[in-house]
Design an enzyme around this catalytic site. Structure first.
Site, mmCIF file in Angstrom:
data_model
loop_
_atom_site.group_PDB
_atom_site.id
_atom_site.type_symbol
_atom_site.label_atom_id
_atom_site.label_comp_id
_atom_site.label_asym_id
_atom_site.label_seq_id
_atom_site.Cartn_x
_atom_site.Cartn_y
_atom_site.Cartn_z
ATOM 1 N N ARG A 69 71.586 77.844 39.899
ATOM 2 C CA ARG A 69 72.231 76.667 39.504
ATOM 3 C C ARG A 69 73.643 76.816 38.975
ATOM 4 O O ARG A 69 74.018 78.145 38.326
ATOM 5 C CB ARG A 69 71.620 75.815 38.685
ATOM 6 C CG ARG A 69 70.107 75.453 39.314
ATOM 7 C CD ARG A 69 69.346 74.281 38.390
ATOM 8 N NE ARG A 69 68.158 73.694 38.812
ATOM 9 C CZ ARG A 69 67.615 72.868 38.321
ATOM 10 N NH1 ARG A 69 67.567 72.623 37.307
ATOM 11 N NH2 ARG A 69 66.261 72.650 38.915
ATOM 12 N N ASN A 104 69.077 80.359 44.193
ATOM 13 C CA ASN A 104 68.408 79.426 44.468
ATOM 14 C C ASN A 104 69.317 78.108 43.567
ATOM 15 O O ASN A 104 69.819 78.159 42.631
ATOM 16 C CB ASN A 104 67.150 79.577 43.117
ATOM 17 C CG ASN A 104 66.264 78.322 42.917
ATOM 18 O OD1 ASN A 104 65.792 78.094 43.855
ATOM 19 N ND2 ASN A 104 66.388 77.749 41.937
ATOM 20 N N GLU A 105 69.233 77.173 44.670
ATOM 21 C CA GLU A 105 69.586 75.874 44.261
ATOM 22 C C GLU A 105 71.302 76.082 43.581
ATOM 23 O O GLU A 105 71.869 75.549 42.803
ATOM 24 C CB GLU A 105 68.977 75.239 43.143
ATOM 25 C CG GLU A 105 67.552 74.858 43.456
ATOM 26 C CD GLU A 105 66.889 74.131 42.614
ATOM 27 O OE1 GLU A 105 67.300 74.055 41.195
ATOM 28 O OE2 GLU A 105 65.575 73.756 42.885
ATOM 29 N N ASN A 106 71.888 76.976 44.627
ATOM 30 C CA ASN A 106 73.246 77.189 44.386
ATOM 31 C C ASN A 106 74.269 76.086 44.757
ATOM 32 O O ASN A 106 75.417 76.214 44.619
ATOM 33 C CB ASN A 106 73.827 78.537 45.071
ATOM 34 C CG ASN A 106 72.911 79.618 44.668
ATOM 35 O OD1 ASN A 106 72.144 80.060 45.638
ATOM 36 N ND2 ASN A 106 73.021 80.171 43.417
#
Length: 820
Positions: free
Chosen positions: A389, A425-427
């Site tokens: 994130r 993850n969830e970039n």
């Protein structure tokens, strides 16, 4: 070839009569002190203090390692968790047995920025909370020992001072926007290590299987530390098979100590394969002997071949394997990230007991203990770096990500369980920086992908939820939360197939939903009537909020175990009829703390686990077991549901989860018939009965059979037919006391004294006196503030053989008290 790193990997060591014993290691567990907050410098931790000196800092507390700053405050409902510096100090004996050897402190993980001092001399610093690293203290110890005043003051011991800091820093990973606590402290084991002059820094043992002929090939390379001017050394390599039998050895003289040296290529016919059912491992031991000293390292390896078939399923050793997975955060009740080895072993064995054959380690490199257990238990692994994130930072940020990727791969290279290196993850989640540039993120993702394949061509790369980077990595996992953040769980298969068709290699990690342990419902699927179908099943901005936006179960559902049981049951029965599916991983195995969910039923806890933070199993655990395991098991739904409700004579569904062929239900001793198990007969694979119920007590017993094996389960429940009104009053009673621990239960009633079985009021426990509430555990029975489950809530207290008064408050309801 593999790049230089600065840690030393240590395993149990061999003895010899020919040379000094190999490099030695000792865990530094006891005799530590800790202060939460900052000091003016290391000198304040070690300066001589006279008795009664008011300048002495009074707040050092005795601790043992591993230790986490945030063991309690991560789930304290009344404060934000601490992010800042903390200091540790101890005095150790240092007596290196090796002439001109080196003494190092080996950190298995400390968060998030760490500085090490000997007395007040800084010897090392490290940025990153999850990779291993070392601090060489040899020279500083030698300098300290030269001073007779210091020797007298510390009685021959060496003062070690360590500063850890988990302050928010936008130029570090992971982002503080991440849905987990960025913990501080020496929360993994710290080891004192003695190395001889020439030692093994890293052993790279690559075990592979030839495409034809059934041969196994083992390639052994090493990186050596030569801390002297030694020109010659001898290397000996020994191989043992999974039964511990010696099957090969090799000796080589070496004259070069730079870089990574290829030492031995060895082949064997028909190696015993590592698999999730039979995780057979070979042992590779390497000795290096120089100047009469010997260094030894021993590693486990496994021969296995895996493939994510393009537009197809997952193959292990040439056969399709449906990956049945979950996730793990390094997090536990009462200790935060500082899980002991015993705790980790318990957790991983519980996963295997549930039937797991795959785990994604979210969202950072985890303890070597975890990986060793995955190897020995037969659990395939996706391990990833904490680029999670927030967007993409600058040069410092990117250098840390690359360094942590390099360290993760090199430090865990030999584990046969690992098949995927996760790059992020969830970039696609912005927030940390003023700009969010997809092209720059794509460029950096490509750099990480190239680096991963350079370091380890034998494994795949993957990311989760960043659609604009899905084409870069080998395996992609989109966001699919059918029946929770979006959509209906019955849409799961169709949505998954649509996503499968968009990627060459598809693996679905993260699915499920929150459940407040001990909360149950007679009509759990009610919220689905509000849900718009056909609108997708991904998670979008704001979906995790409990307010606003479109109807969704995560906001409008009851957060009961009953609903999540149905959601999981549906997913698992569908997965059995998806031949193209590589596999999935439920999010997560255990509830964990998070700073961004203060209003959850257990504040600051992500409650999607199938067990609570203290290892207490929820009902969902047994649903997975019924689909994923072979050892006969049976479980009646409702062990934590003491009172059901409805009309007089109303038929209620009694569900049984089992992997047996058939089951028979008995109600108050009377048989209600036999049901055959059919995985496609939803719910409960057909093991369900409609039982007419009247007010009173019911004993349910199930007898299940699988072949010649019989297993049973039994529960007792009350059935309430009285209808209740608005919550109006509470009671607080002690329901148990054992070994100095009292269990207290609050119940909610209407103005006529009828138990309000759907009450979800938030209650607050307080205590005055000499007892102690067991709070800040992040569990349904261990939080000072918690939402009721079916009109009740439990907390425990240490009585301390003294008097206390416990109170319970809830908005709009008269406070109640209990003298204990």
């Amino acid at each position: 070839m593999l790049k230089k790193i600065t840690f030393i990997l240590l395993i149990s060591l061999l003895t010899t009569n020919l040379a000094l014993q190999a490099q030695t290691s000792k865990r530094l567990v006891n005799n530590w002190e800790f202060v939460k907050g900052d000091l003016g410098g290391a000198w304040e931790a070690v300066r001589p203090v006279k008795a009664g000196n008011p300048e002495e800092l009074p707040f050092w507390q005795k601790v043992s390692l591993p230790h986490c700053f945030n063991a309690k405050d991560a789930v304290d409902p009344d404060v934000n968790y601490y992010q800042g510096p903390g200091w540790y100090r101890t005095n150790i004996e240092v007596e290196n047995p090796y002439k001109q050897g080196r003494t190092v402190l080996h950190f298995e993980g400390a968060g998030q920025k760490t500085v090490v001092y000997i007395y007040n001399i800084k010897v090392a610093e490290h940025i990153g909370g999850y990779d291993e690293w070392t601090a060489d203290i040899t020279d500083a110890v030698a300098e300290f020992k030269k001073n007779p005043v210091y020797q007298a003051q510390f009685k021959g011991k060496i003062p070690v001072v360590i500063r850890c800091d988990n302050s928010r820093d936008l130029e570090m990973i992971p982002s503080s926007l991440s849905d987990f606590n960025v913990y501080g402290g020496i929360y993994r084991y710290l080891n004192l290590v003695y190395n001889p002059q020439v030692s093994v820094d890293k052993l790279f043992a690559k075990a592979s299987i030839a495409e034809t002929g059934g041969y196994g090939k083992l390639t052994v390379s090493a990186r050596l530390n030569n801390l002297s001017e030694t020109k010659n050394a001898q290397v000996k390599i020994y191989i043992k098979d999974p039964n511990g039998l010696s099957i090969a050895d090799f000796t080589k003289d070496i004259k070069t100590f730079k870089g990574d040296s290829l030492l031995w290529d060895w082949s064997l016919r028909a190696p015993k394969l590592w698999s999730t059912d039979l995780p057979q491992q070979y042992t590779v031991t390497m000795d290096i002997i120089a100047d009469g000293q010997k260094s030894t390292i021993s590693q486990k390896v496994g021969f296995r071949k895996f493939e994510f078939v393009k537009k197809g399923p997952f193959m292990l050793n040439g056969k399709r394997l449906l990956l049945r997975g979950t996730h793990r955060h390094e997090d536990h009740a009462g200790v935060g990230a500082a899980m002991t080895e015993e705790m980790i072993v318990t957790e991983m064995k519980m996963m295997k007991e549930m039937g797991v054959n795959f785990i994604r380690l979210g969202h950072y490199q985890q303890s070597r203990i975890v990986l060793d257990l995955c190897d020995s238990l037969g659990i395939l692994v996706w391990e990833e770096i904490p680029w999670c994130r927030g967007g993409l930072g600058g040069a410092t940020y990117q250098a840390q990500a690359k360094r942590m990727l390099t360290n993760m791969i090199e430090q865990h290279y030999n584990h046969p369980s690992i098949m995927i290196w996760g790059l992020g993850n969830e970039n696609d989640w912005p927030g940390d920086f003023t700009t969010f540039d997809q092209e720059k993120i794509r460029t950096f993702m490509k750099e990480l992908n190239i680096l991963s394949h350079q370091l380890d061509p034998s494994r795949s790369t993957a990311i989760r939820r960043c659609d604009f980077c899905r084409d870069i990595v080998d395996v992609y996992s989109p966001s699919i939360w059918a029946g929770w953040y979006r959509g209906d769980y019955t849409e799961y298969k169709d949505v998954s197939l649509a996503e499968f068709n968009k990627s060459d290699r598809f693996l679905h990690v993260e699915w499920g939903g929150d459940s407040h342990a001990r909360r149950h419902s007679e009509n759990p699927d009610n919220a689905l009537s509000k849900i718009k179908k056909g609108g997708g099943a991904d998670e979008r901005a704001g979906d995790a909020s409990l307010y606003g936006g479109a109807a969704r179960v995560s906001k409008d559902g009851d957060w009961s175990e009953s609903y999540i049981a149905n959601l999981i049951d549906w997913h698992l029965k569908e997965q059995e009829t998806m031949p193209w599916l590589s596999g999935t991983a439920y999010w997560p195995f255990k509830d964990f703390s998070t700073p961004i969910r203060p209003e959850n039923p257990v504040p600051y806890v992500n409650q999607k686990g199938v067990i609570e933070r203290d290892f207490t199993k929820k009902e969902a655990f047994y649903i997975f077991q019924s689909y994923w395991t072979n050892t006969p098991m049976v479980h009646l739904y409702g062990h934590s549901w003491p009172v059901r409700w409805g009309e007089e004579g109303e038929e209620k569904m009694v569900k049984v989860y089992s992997n047996c062929d058939e089951a028979e239900l008995f109600v108050n001793g009377k048989s209600f018939g036999v049901r055959k198990r059919d995985s496609q007969n939803f719910p409960a694979a057909g093991l369900r009965w409609q039982v007419p119920m009247n007010k009173g007590k019911y004993t349910f017993k199930v007898v299940a059979k699988k072949g010649k094996v019989t297993v049973t389960d039994e529960i007792t429940q009350e059935y309430q037919t009285e209808k209740w009104g608005k919550p109006a009053k509470m009671t607080l009673n002690k329901i148990e006391e054992k070994d100095g621990i009292a269990t207290l239960e609050v119940k909610m009633f209407d103005d006529k004294g009828v138990l309000c079985l759907d009450a979800i009021n938030l209650v607050s426990f307080n205590l005055i006196g000499d007892g102690e509430l067991i709070r800040d555990q992040g569990t349904s029975t261990g939080s000072a503030k918690v939402q009721l489950y079916n009109g009740r809530a439990i907390i425990r207290m240490k009585t301390n053989n003294a008097k206390s008064v416990v109170s319970v408050q809830s908005k709009g309801i008269p406070t109640v008290f209990l003298n204990q």
